[in-house]
Write an enzyme that holds these catalytic residues in place. Structure first.
Site: not given
Ligand SMILES: Cc1cc2nc3c(=O)[nH]c(=O)nc-3n(C[C@H](O)[C@H](O)[C@H](O)COP(=O)(O)OP(=O)(O)OC[C@H]3O[C@@H](n4cnc5c(N)ncnc54)[C@H](O)[C@@H]3O)c2cc1C
Length: 387
Positions: A138, A163, A343, A367
């Site tokens: 991040s 990657i 179920g 992303e």
């Protein structure tokens, strides 16, 4: 099976409607049956098929190549939505050709575009986008993989991880710290061919929805400076511009997964008998179906608003973040509701809803995780308020 009436929305032009319908027919005949194969060979085959049929040309923009002029965001989104509805790996194969070559489409030199883009579009070359690192996901501006100049070469040292296409790609666009300035202004992008000495796959990574994924290692990896994409120190901008195109399309893929889940749920609920009626006859089921359809339409409106706005040449930072946030989080809820309606069958390996349940999870992380999208939206709102 999905209702296609949304194609009448004013966001689209006739060419988009034709494209979506043709691709739907092609995908039914060509990609729906490819589940269960080893992912590397399935992925290579999908790239070849998508290239042979001409679909990948949309991922890299149509000729003449150059600065992303040919990138049609609505077409990319419709393609990802449609492929995701048929087969998650087909969507992945298409998306990665675009993400992996996006920097070259947007900022590459004519020589780089000539050398790589037509092979990516035909499916002869597989592309990868190498930004994330073990300690920079991040917080990617903090990346540490480094490159220093030695004569007419850059010498890469360090690692990349998570990657996509790692292990099968023919080339990687790698973002490295080159030190022109601290933080994001000291990063440059390089195209590294897979056979470059000093480059290796350090580890293959298995994930819940299998696709080619790896950790990469660079040791004294010498790349000609002519392989740099964009100016020295401009690599972070190149990465962000590339992600700007493809962020909305992640939302479109989530939308495709959600539409497939609703199709499966409708089919199951109207045929599964219990307590002398079908599952769909219960109002509790109807409430679930209503919520699923509403979640899907809200996400679709945000996805195609962002795609349309980008195609008008307008900024979409906030709109793309809203689309990704809403479509990925919404799809997770829709798919979970579908699994519940199935179920026990819903968690049986190989069932479409079970596969969707695994496929959707990582879209809320990569992303830009959901929390990152929330911060982007709030930042834009506050900026607008001050303007
Ligand atoms: C299947 C898959 C494919 C990928 N493919 C690629 C690829 O091809 N190329 C590439 O470069 N990368 C790729 N990635 C990497 C991906 O972009 C990163 O995983 C992502 O950016 C998150 O980084 P991280 O995993 O290091 O998590 P971290 O950065 O450690 O974040 C962990 C969590 O923290 C939370 N968080 C983050 N920021 C904030 C905040 N500001 N406030 C509160 N909470 C926050 C979020 O919930 C996030 O999920 C891929 C990842 C996956 C899972």
């Amino acid at each position: 099976m999905s209702d296609k009436s949304y194609l009448d929305w004013p966001f689209f032009e006739e060419r988009h409607r034709v494209l979506a319908r043709e691709l739907d027919d092609w995908a039914s005949a060509n990609v729906s049956h490819l589940h269960g194969r080893d992912v590397d060979s399935a992925c290579r085959e999908l790239v070849r098929k998508l290239g042979g049929a001409g679909w990948l040309r949309h991922a890299v923009g149509v000729q003449p190549w150059g600065h992303g002029k040919g990138i049609d965001t609505r077409a990319i989104c419709l393609i990802r939505e449609t492929l995701a509805r048929h087969n998650g790996l087909a969507d992945f194969a298409f998306a990665m050709q675009g993400l992996g070559s996006g920097a070259i489409s947007l900022q590459g030199t004519p020589q780089q575009q000539e050398r790589y883009l037509s092979r990516v579009a035909s499916g002869e070359a597989i592309a990868a986008f190498a930004l994330s690192e073990p300690d920079a996901g991040s917080d990617v501006a903090n990346l540490q993989c480094a490159a220093h100049v030695d004569g007419d070469h850059a010498v890469l040292e360090g690692e990349k991880t998570w990657i996509s296409n790692g292990g099968i790609a023919d080339f990687y666009v790698v973002f490295c710290r080159t030190g022109e300035a601290p933080g994001p202004r000291g990063i440059s992008a390089f195209i590294v061919d897979a056979d470059t000495p000093g480059f290796e796959i350090a580890e293959r990574i298995d994930v819940i929805a299998p696709h080619p994924l790896a950790r990469l290692r660079f040791r004294n990896c010498r790349v000609p400076l002519s392989q740099r994409v964009g100016a020295a120190g401009e690599g972070f901008k190149v990465a962000m511009r590339t992600l700007d195109v493809f962020r909305t399309s992640v939302a479109a893929a989530a939308l495709g997964f959600a539409r497939r889940a609703l199709d499966e749920a409708l089919q199951r609920a109207t045929t599964r008998r219990m307590f002398n009626q079908t599952l769909a006859d219960f109002q509790l089921t109807q409430a679930k179906l209503a919520q699923m359809a509403t979640t899907i339409d809200s996400a679709a409106l945000l996805v195609y608003r962002a795609a349309w706005q980008r195609d008008q040449g307008r900024g979409v930072t906030k709109e793309a973040a809203m689309a990704k946030l809403s479509a990925t989080e919404g799809a997770q809820q829709v798919i979970d509701a579908a699994v519940q309606m199935f179920g026990g069958l819903g968690v049986m390996s190989g069932q479409p809803v079970e596969q969707l349940y695994r496929e959707i999870r990582s879209l809320r992380i990569y992303e830009g995780a959901t929390e990152v999208q929330q911060l982007i939206i709030a930042r834009e709102l506050l900026k607008e308020m001050k303007a």
